[in-house]
Design an enzyme around this catalytic site. Structure first.
Site, PDB file in Angstrom:
ATOM      1  N   TYR A 141       0.809  -1.272  -0.064  1.00 33.64           N
ATOM      2  CA  TYR A 141       0.048   0.061   0.199  1.00 33.64           C
ATOM      3  C   TYR A 141       0.807   1.264  -0.035  1.00 33.64           C
ATOM      4  CZ  TYR A 141      -4.138  -2.825   1.128  1.00 33.64           C
ATOM      5  OH  TYR A 141      -5.115  -4.047   0.935  1.00 33.64           O
ATOM      6  N   LYS A 192       3.204 -15.422   2.404  1.00 38.11           N
ATOM      7  CA  LYS A 192       2.937 -16.130   1.076  1.00 38.11           C
ATOM      8  C   LYS A 192       4.578 -16.498   0.686  1.00 38.11           C
ATOM      9  CE  LYS A 192       0.573 -17.660  -2.519  1.00 38.11           C
ATOM     10  NZ  LYS A 192      -0.099 -18.825  -2.462  1.00 38.11           N
ATOM     11  N   ASP A 224      -3.327 -17.917   1.535  1.00 43.68           N
ATOM     12  CA  ASP A 224      -4.424 -18.679   0.727  1.00 43.68           C
ATOM     13  C   ASP A 224      -5.170 -19.751   1.777  1.00 43.68           C
ATOM     14  OD1 ASP A 224      -1.998 -19.885   0.261  1.00 43.68           O
ATOM     15  OD2 ASP A 224      -2.412 -20.592  -1.691  1.00 43.68           O
ATOM     16  N   ASP A 248      -5.181  -7.095   5.865  1.00 48.25           N
ATOM     17  CA  ASP A 248      -6.544  -5.878   5.407  1.00 48.25           C
ATOM     18  C   ASP A 248      -7.602  -7.198   4.844  1.00 48.25           C
ATOM     19  OD1 ASP A 248      -8.188  -4.227   4.530  1.00 48.25           O
ATOM     20  OD2 ASP A 248      -7.173  -3.670   2.816  1.00 48.25           O
ATOM     21  N   ASP A 252     -10.978  -8.583   7.481  1.00 49.93           N
ATOM     22  CA  ASP A 252     -12.533  -8.264   6.924  1.00 49.93           C
ATOM     23  C   ASP A 252     -13.354  -9.605   6.840  1.00 49.93           C
ATOM     24  OD1 ASP A 252     -12.313  -5.557   6.657  1.00 49.93           O
ATOM     25  OD2 ASP A 252     -13.108  -5.534   4.761  1.00 49.93           O
TER      26      ASP A 252
END
Ligand code: NAD
Length: 360
Positions: A141, A192, A224, A248, A252
């Site tokens: 980001y 990852k 994942d 992030d 959620d």
């Protein structure tokens, strides 16, 4: 000496939910003689309308001077067509990075009274209590270079960069281990590392930090798989530590296990536990102005503020207890409503928490 709290309601439902949280904070301030002084300012779209930028320099200066910041939410369709550099969300990213709020704590707790509100089976989620520790000021980001460029063949290409330095990884890993120590001493680091170099370094540094925390059981999981496991068997997790973008998305997802994003507070802390506190959800333009938004995530953010920035455990516990009592009474905003309960609006919910806290 009084402690300064800067209130930034923001856009959309932000001012509606913040009004209720401020009522609760003001009552706690009186009841427990906390010595807080509150001041208000603009951020996001409302700041763009007033100052032409989503975070004015004076607002940032006031945030720096404050002992803690309480934020509603920013953004909305009115500002979506603006140049990306001055969109409401830029104000949020800027205040987080300027205040060096690198550790974002996002609890996902299922209140027993709301087991019906989750889309997952009650036996999968009942008793759920996860804490996601998300790195907030680094990663993709913020990474440069970034942009949209035109290639030699005339096609446009969007690109971003995902950098993580050792020191950035080390300090968020420490935050994760510290939180795990306060809870069940289990930490899962999500990355990852099978594909990304940034994640390979992440895993190496987390392993190094783990040597200082022999009492905490560390595990690693690919993002994942973590997304799958969160839906399949979420109670296997206690504390999860992860980088900005993975955190992030996963937080959620975890929020939905609890029924509604309208229930979830968050804290963003700097190295000295100075913090900004805000609900996990956005400005919900689809319901803004209707008086139906759930204010509990923002009210619970006040409780996190008392706990993490000021160490006021009794007052923080009391606010959480008041929220639980209101749920016991069967009061529900639309997002957490189920048959047999009373549907209430934003203000009624806030008033009920205030009444419950007053009577404690
Ligand atoms: P959102 O979280 O605002 O809304 C998602 C859904 O959840 C909507 O249906 C909304 O009505 C519902 N919802 C959210 N909060 C609720 C509450 N307190 N009570 C009841 N229902 C609630 O996410 P979005 O729709 O993707 O984004 C809307 C705007 O918010 C965008 O401009 C986005 O950029 C911004 N946003 C801001 C933040 C922030 O300020 N931290 C975070 C996420 C999104």
């Amino acid at each position: 000496m009084s402690k300064q709290i800067l209130i930034l309601p923001g856009d959309g439902i932000g001012p509606e939910i913040m009004a209720e949280a401020v009522k609760v904070l003001e009552l706690a301030n009186d009841k427990y003689q906390l010595g807080f002084e509150l001041s208000h300012d603009l951020i996001g779209g409302s700041a763009i309308d007033q100052h032409g930028v989503p975070l004015a320099d004076e607002t940032l200066a006031r945030a720096r001077a404050a002992d803690a910041v309480l934020l509603g939410a920013v953004g909305g369709p009115k500002w979506d067509k603006l140049d990306r550099s001055i969109r409401p969300e830029k104000g949020l990213l800027k205040i987080r990075s300027e205040l060096k709020l690198f550790a974002n704590l996002r609890p996902a707790i299922l209140y027993p009274q709301l087991a019906e509100a989750s889309t997952l089976k009650p036996e999968v989620v009942s008793g759920l209590d996860i804490l996601i520790v998300r790195e907030l000021t680094g990663g993709i980001y913020f990474g440069a270079p970034r942009g949209i460029r035109t290639l030699d063949n005339g096609e446009r290409e969007g690109y971003n960069t995902l950098p993580y330095s050792e020191s950035e990884i080390r300090r968020i890993a420490r935050a994760g281990f510290d939180m795990a120590r306060l809870r069940s001493k289990k930490l899962c680091s999500v990355d990852k590392a099978n594909v990304l170099e940034a994640s390979q370094l992440w895993r190496e540094v987390v392993e190094e930090v783990a040597k200082d925390y022999p009492d905490v059981e560390l595990s690693h999981m690919y993002v994942d798989n973590a997304a799958m496991q969160l839906v399949k068997a979420p109670k296997q997790f206690d504390v999860i530590v992860t980088e900005n973008m993975f955190g992030d998305i996963l937080s959620d997802q975890a929020s939905m296990l609890t029924g509604s994003i309208g229930m979830l507070p968050s804290a963003s802390l700097d190295i000295n536990n100075k913090g900004m506190y805000e609900p996990c959800h956005g400005s919900a333009p689809d319901i803004a102005g209707q008086g139906i938004a759930n204010p509990l995530a923002t009210i619970l953010s006040v409780s996190m503020m008392l706990r993490y920035s000021f160490n006021l455990t009794a007052a923080a516990d009391a606010i959480e207890k008041a929220v639980s009592l209101v749920l016991d009474q069967g009061l529900r905003t639309g997002d957490i409503w189920s048959a047999g309960n009373a549907k209430v609006g934003t203000q009624e919910m806030g008033d009920a928490v205030v009444a419950a806290l007053r009577n404690l």
